[in-house]
Design an enzyme around this catalytic site. Sequence first.
Site, PDB file in Angstrom:
ATOM      1  N   ASP A 349      30.315 -38.047 -31.553  1.00 43.94           N
ATOM      2  CA  ASP A 349      30.647 -38.317 -32.955  1.00 43.94           C
ATOM      3  C   ASP A 349      32.078 -37.896 -33.234  1.00 43.94           C
ATOM      4  OD1 ASP A 349      29.729 -35.532 -32.677  1.00 43.94           O
ATOM      5  OD2 ASP A 349      30.044 -35.430 -34.849  1.00 43.94           O
ATOM      6  N   SER A 350      32.753 -38.659 -34.080  1.00 40.21           N
ATOM      7  CA  SER A 350      34.116 -38.361 -34.518  1.00 40.21           C
ATOM      8  C   SER A 350      35.058 -38.246 -33.313  1.00 40.21           C
ATOM      9  CB  SER A 350      34.115 -37.084 -35.358  1.00 40.21           C
ATOM     10  OG  SER A 350      35.346 -36.892 -35.990  1.00 40.21           O
ATOM     11  N   ALA A 351      35.616 -37.050 -33.069  1.00 39.69           N
ATOM     12  CA  ALA A 351      36.481 -36.860 -31.901  1.00 39.69           C
ATOM     13  C   ALA A 351      35.721 -37.150 -30.620  1.00 39.69           C
ATOM     14  CB  ALA A 351      37.019 -35.427 -31.890  1.00 39.69           C
ATOM     15  N   ALA A 377      29.493 -42.414 -32.956  1.00 43.31           N
ATOM     16  CA  ALA A 377      29.273 -42.253 -34.392  1.00 43.31           C
ATOM     17  C   ALA A 377      30.599 -41.919 -35.070  1.00 43.31           C
ATOM     18  CB  ALA A 377      28.250 -41.151 -34.647  1.00 43.31           C
TER      19      ALA A 377
END
Length: 567
Positions: A349-351, A377
């Site tokens: 997720d994200s990074a 995500a």
Amino acid sequence: MEQNNSLEDNSSIDCEPVTSDTVDNISMIFKELHSVMDDNIVFYKQQNSTETTQRCVKLFSRVKDLARLLEPMLKSFSEFYHVFDFDVDTPGNGYRSLTKVVYFTFRSSNVYCEANRALPYCDLCFIGVAAGSLLSSGKYAMDPELCGEKFEEITKDINVQLLKGFWNITETEALAAIAKISSVPVHVNKEISFLPESFTLPLTSTTSQYLTVPVPLTYSGRAPIQMRLISHKLLEGQESQELNNLVKSSGTSAKAERKLKKDLAPKSKHLVVHFHGGGFVAHTSKSHEPYLKSWARDLGIPILSVDYSLSPETPFPRALEECFYAYCWALKNCSMLGWTGDYVCLAGDSAGGNLCLTVSLRAAACGIRIPDGIMAAYPATLLKATPLPSRLLATFDLLLPLSVLMKCLGAYTGKAKLEKPEMTCYFCPPLSSGLDPLNSNIIHPQLDNSLEEYYQSPLLAPDHVLKGLPPVHIVACSLDPLLDDSVMFAKRLRAIGQPVTLSIVEGLPHGFIGLAKFSKEVKDSAKICLDRMREVLHLQQPAHIVNLNFYVTHHPQTSFIASSETA
């Protein structure tokens, strides 16, 4: 240098224009707003003239002036924002989100002012700032302008180390103990740590040639690789002495592990390699442990989560080097992970979503096995200071304020001031709208051959590089400053014929996966990630699949997966 000539023009996207109802609703809400503001101005002018009443009159007048500026802009947005959707079944982009936020904020203001005839609706961020000090909370609660100034001051000058401490608060002993009690129990939760050594992997083109996987050395030199192995059951190989020699600590006592060995389960055909989020500067697998345990139980497979080095101490490419090494190590040592080596999915997720994509790009470039698919995500796909519409959401986002977002990206790239990429504007409204609010976007960026650039920002990778990716499943959310990163990257992949799905969850912010225990809606939304991983790993769907009517998704007509809605 390869240009992205194969990408389609926005005008050809199969998206329907907004209905006239949307424009009518905007007109209605602003008409109500003007009426409520006028009523409040009249009310406070009739009161005894004090500093407070004068400030209220001035504030309500300013709201009216702001509304006059915003109304035509929002109406213009509604005329063209469908152009930037992924497709007609997946309505979502920064323009839509900005319109919704302003719309519901003003609607809430109307209700609040009519009910209380008090100061206008205060944003949650003001309350958060005020709560920071019991002694000063009174003045902040009574003075929204002071609240706004204080919040801007704090986020503008925030230090990355302070940010690390705040985001890592869930790893403190007290909160970690609470999380452990409330999370799903698992039989295997092993922290793995070892000094890396180079090894070889066969190339996919020919088994007679091998790649030597390099040891991560950038910035901090040779240092231990840290990972966490989570499994709902003890699988064959996970009890091996070979693995135990690498275990830093285990969540299972020696006595309990001896008991588990009596019920040793066969190896799994499936594995998830997970890269956590945290803006490249914070978090570890421990922060994400609660939902990883749920994934391990619900999927019935082992999960290997990588604790990569964080920025700004070790910026790019250290995290990528370590994640790539960990992925290769999992391929090489599948047996001790309780995995047969058949199917592997990268998830993050994200990074972590960014690292899933860049690790896959590097695997393809090296000629070794790429994962069977990616579940990313709300990934960061463009680490540039580009004023995308959705990034304006960060100006009032508590979890990811604009200054924090820029500091995180700058810390990872090693650049205090991020560069703006030169690109053709493909996220600007049509000229017929008479608006040019944002000279941004990137469906067709001007590319160069810089490896560093597209290993940081996969959105900027050339077409022939992106074609090396496996099927990509992106789960985005409508209130996320990185929403446009997801939409644009999905459109890039679709335009070059790469298998891709995009799901956009309505009404949830960046980082919602970690909030699943606080809301049934969030919990149900997080199940989308599980569905996408099941598709990658060819896992059988549960007997009952919840109909999630609060998210939209696109499934391309490809044969490599079975849709979760029809499987």
